[in-house]
Design a protein around this motif. Sequence first.
Motif, mmCIF file in Angstrom:
data_model
loop_
_atom_site.group_PDB
_atom_site.id
_atom_site.type_symbol
_atom_site.label_atom_id
_atom_site.label_comp_id
_atom_site.label_asym_id
_atom_site.label_seq_id
_atom_site.Cartn_x
_atom_site.Cartn_y
_atom_site.Cartn_z
ATOM 1 N N GLU A 1 -0.028 5.529 1.499
ATOM 2 C CA GLU A 1 0.322 5.146 0.124
ATOM 3 C C GLU A 1 1.179 6.228 -0.533
ATOM 4 O O GLU A 1 2.137 5.915 -1.252
ATOM 5 N N ALA A 2 0.863 7.490 -0.289
ATOM 6 C CA ALA A 2 1.648 8.583 -0.873
ATOM 7 C C ALA A 2 3.083 8.568 -0.351
ATOM 8 O O ALA A 2 4.034 8.786 -1.111
ATOM 9 N N GLU A 3 3.267 8.290 0.940
ATOM 10 C CA GLU A 3 4.610 8.262 1.504
ATOM 11 C C GLU A 3 5.415 7.091 0.931
ATOM 12 O O GLU A 3 6.619 7.233 0.656
ATOM 13 N N LEU A 4 4.776 5.949 0.727
ATOM 14 C CA LEU A 4 5.488 4.813 0.143
ATOM 15 C C LEU A 4 5.882 5.085 -1.303
ATOM 16 O O LEU A 4 7.002 4.787 -1.717
ATOM 17 N N ARG A 5 4.963 5.649 -2.069
ATOM 18 C CA ARG A 5 5.279 5.948 -3.471
ATOM 19 C C ARG A 5 6.408 6.969 -3.574
ATOM 20 O O ARG A 5 7.281 6.861 -4.437
ATOM 21 N N ALA A 6 6.403 7.955 -2.684
ATOM 22 C CA ALA A 6 7.451 8.974 -2.707
ATOM 23 C C ALA A 6 8.821 8.386 -2.393
ATOM 24 O O ALA A 6 9.854 8.957 -2.765
ATOM 25 N N ALA A 7 8.855 7.229 -1.735
ATOM 26 C CA ALA A 7 10.109 6.568 -1.404
ATOM 27 C C ALA A 7 10.527 5.551 -2.471
ATOM 28 O O ALA A 7 11.474 4.792 -2.270
ATOM 29 N N GLY A 8 9.815 5.514 -3.596
ATOM 30 C CA GLY A 8 10.193 4.621 -4.683
ATOM 31 C C GLY A 8 9.630 3.221 -4.563
ATOM 32 O O GLY A 8 10.223 2.256 -5.053
ATOM 33 N N LEU A 9 8.459 3.106 -3.931
ATOM 34 C CA LEU A 9 7.815 1.810 -3.744
ATOM 35 C C LEU A 9 6.471 1.796 -4.456
ATOM 36 O O LEU A 9 5.731 2.782 -4.435
ATOM 37 N N GLU A 10 6.152 0.670 -5.085
ATOM 38 C CA GLU A 10 4.892 0.500 -5.818
ATOM 39 C C GLU A 10 3.925 -0.308 -4.961
ATOM 40 O O GLU A 10 4.269 -1.382 -4.459
ATOM 41 N N ILE A 11 2.692 0.175 -4.787
ATOM 42 C CA ILE A 11 1.702 -0.498 -3.957
ATOM 43 C C ILE A 11 1.218 -1.772 -4.655
ATOM 44 O O ILE A 11 0.801 -1.738 -5.811
ATOM 45 N N VAL A 12 1.243 -2.885 -3.911
ATOM 46 C CA VAL A 12 0.799 -4.172 -4.443
ATOM 47 C C VAL A 12 -0.527 -4.598 -3.805
ATOM 48 O O VAL A 12 -1.441 -5.070 -4.487
ATOM 49 N N GLU A 13 -0.636 -4.426 -2.500
ATOM 50 C CA GLU A 13 -1.876 -4.781 -1.788
ATOM 51 C C GLU A 13 -1.970 -3.908 -0.547
ATOM 52 O O GLU A 13 -0.955 -3.525 0.040
ATOM 53 N N HIS A 14 -3.221 -3.622 -0.164
ATOM 54 C CA HIS A 14 -3.464 -2.762 0.999
ATOM 55 C C HIS A 14 -4.640 -3.372 1.750
ATOM 56 O O HIS A 14 -5.753 -3.447 1.222
ATOM 57 N N ALA A 15 -4.401 -3.824 2.981
ATOM 58 C CA ALA A 15 -5.419 -4.578 3.716
ATOM 59 C C ALA A 15 -5.661 -3.988 5.096
ATOM 60 O O ALA A 15 -4.762 -3.415 5.720
ATOM 61 N N GLY A 16 -6.907 -4.152 5.568
ATOM 62 C CA GLY A 16 -7.236 -3.855 6.961
ATOM 63 C C GLY A 16 -7.114 -5.137 7.752
ATOM 64 O O GLY A 16 -7.892 -6.073 7.536
ATOM 65 N N THR A 17 -6.158 -5.225 8.663
ATOM 66 C CA THR A 17 -5.839 -6.521 9.253
ATOM 67 C C THR A 17 -6.757 -6.944 10.391
ATOM 68 O O THR A 17 -6.884 -8.133 10.661
ATOM 69 N N ASP A 18 -7.391 -5.996 11.079
ATOM 70 C CA ASP A 18 -8.361 -6.424 12.091
ATOM 71 C C ASP A 18 -9.790 -5.973 11.785
ATOM 72 O O ASP A 18 -10.718 -6.324 12.504
ATOM 73 N N GLY A 19 -9.969 -5.242 10.712
ATOM 74 C CA GLY A 19 -11.313 -4.950 10.226
ATOM 75 C C GLY A 19 -12.188 -4.203 11.212
ATOM 76 O O GLY A 19 -11.721 -3.641 12.210
ATOM 77 N N ALA A 20 -13.474 -4.223 10.959
ATOM 78 C CA ALA A 20 -14.430 -3.461 11.761
ATOM 79 C C ALA A 20 -14.697 -4.077 13.123
ATOM 80 O O ALA A 20 -15.339 -3.449 13.966
ATOM 81 N N CYS A 21 -14.183 -5.275 13.380
ATOM 82 C CA CYS A 21 -14.524 -5.945 14.646
ATOM 83 C C CYS A 21 -13.948 -5.216 15.856
ATOM 84 O O CYS A 21 -14.372 -5.469 16.986
ATOM 85 N N GLY A 22 -13.014 -4.299 15.638
ATOM 86 C CA GLY A 22 -12.522 -3.510 16.758
ATOM 87 C C GLY A 22 -13.602 -2.645 17.382
ATOM 88 O O GLY A 22 -13.470 -2.215 18.534
ATOM 89 N N PHE A 23 -14.681 -2.372 16.641
ATOM 90 C CA PHE A 23 -15.791 -1.593 17.171
ATOM 91 C C PHE A 23 -16.757 -2.460 17.983
ATOM 92 O O PHE A 23 -17.601 -1.938 18.697
#
Length: 267
Positions: free
Chosen positions: A202-224
């Motif tokens: 998120e810090a790298e995106l903001r530093a590039a002039g981008l505003e965070i809209v949504e942040h998701a875990g796409t495969d979730g805990a099931c990888g465990f």
Amino acid sequence: MIDHSLLARHYESFSEGPRLQKSRVRRLEYDTTLHVLDRHLSPRSAVLELGAGHGAYSFRLARQGHRVTATDLVDVNVEAMLALAQEEGLDSVDIRRADATHLDGITDGAYDAVLCLGPFYHLRTRQLRRRCLLECRRVVRDGGMVAVSYINRVFAVNYLLRKGSPLTADQYASLMQPDDERVDYPDEFFNVAHFSTQEAVEAELRAAGLEIVEHAGTDGACGFFPETLEGLDEAAYLDYRDYHLTTCSQPSQRGASSHCLVVARKI
């Protein structure tokens, strides 16, 4: 620098499209990514995908009516997309070879959305990742969407332990650095990938002039517990998927997920 030979060797070992369907965990990643993107894409958007692999996302979006340009740096992936587009008669997809850090020939603000679902986590220095993000921002219109995937470092380390391949002390230390170009890890993918954290991305995106809209875990805990997910029948999988889709943007899901997706807006 990006080691093109290492990347090419890695991607010659499998097909990206089947990878996203060959297991329930990968299918969940695919289904969730599309679910999140669909929430933010306007109908018939002009979409640029960087690092499109074999076109699993690009072709799906084209079938939904979006105007898609699919690019990849690796020749074998570009050739695979060209062959598949011809086989399926998808002449609406513009397929090109392109480096995500140098989008030469693409004009400013040309797209409604830019998808960076692979290149970001193959860029192993902050300078290269910033260059990629600035190019994404340049070629998307004002207020347009930039979607970036990354791989959770916590999950990656535990994945190696689960395989019985612990790192050395200095390898663990290197993996935590934002600039890590070692190529002596015990897993080939670790030699071509960058692993990160929610806060760092998120810090790298903001530093590039981008505003965070949504942040998701796409495969979730099931990888465990992939064996449990594989053992579900189709109806049970769909029930779990629907539960996951309602919770995938919660911080706890992002923290446990292998692959994560950040949707941002150009400001």
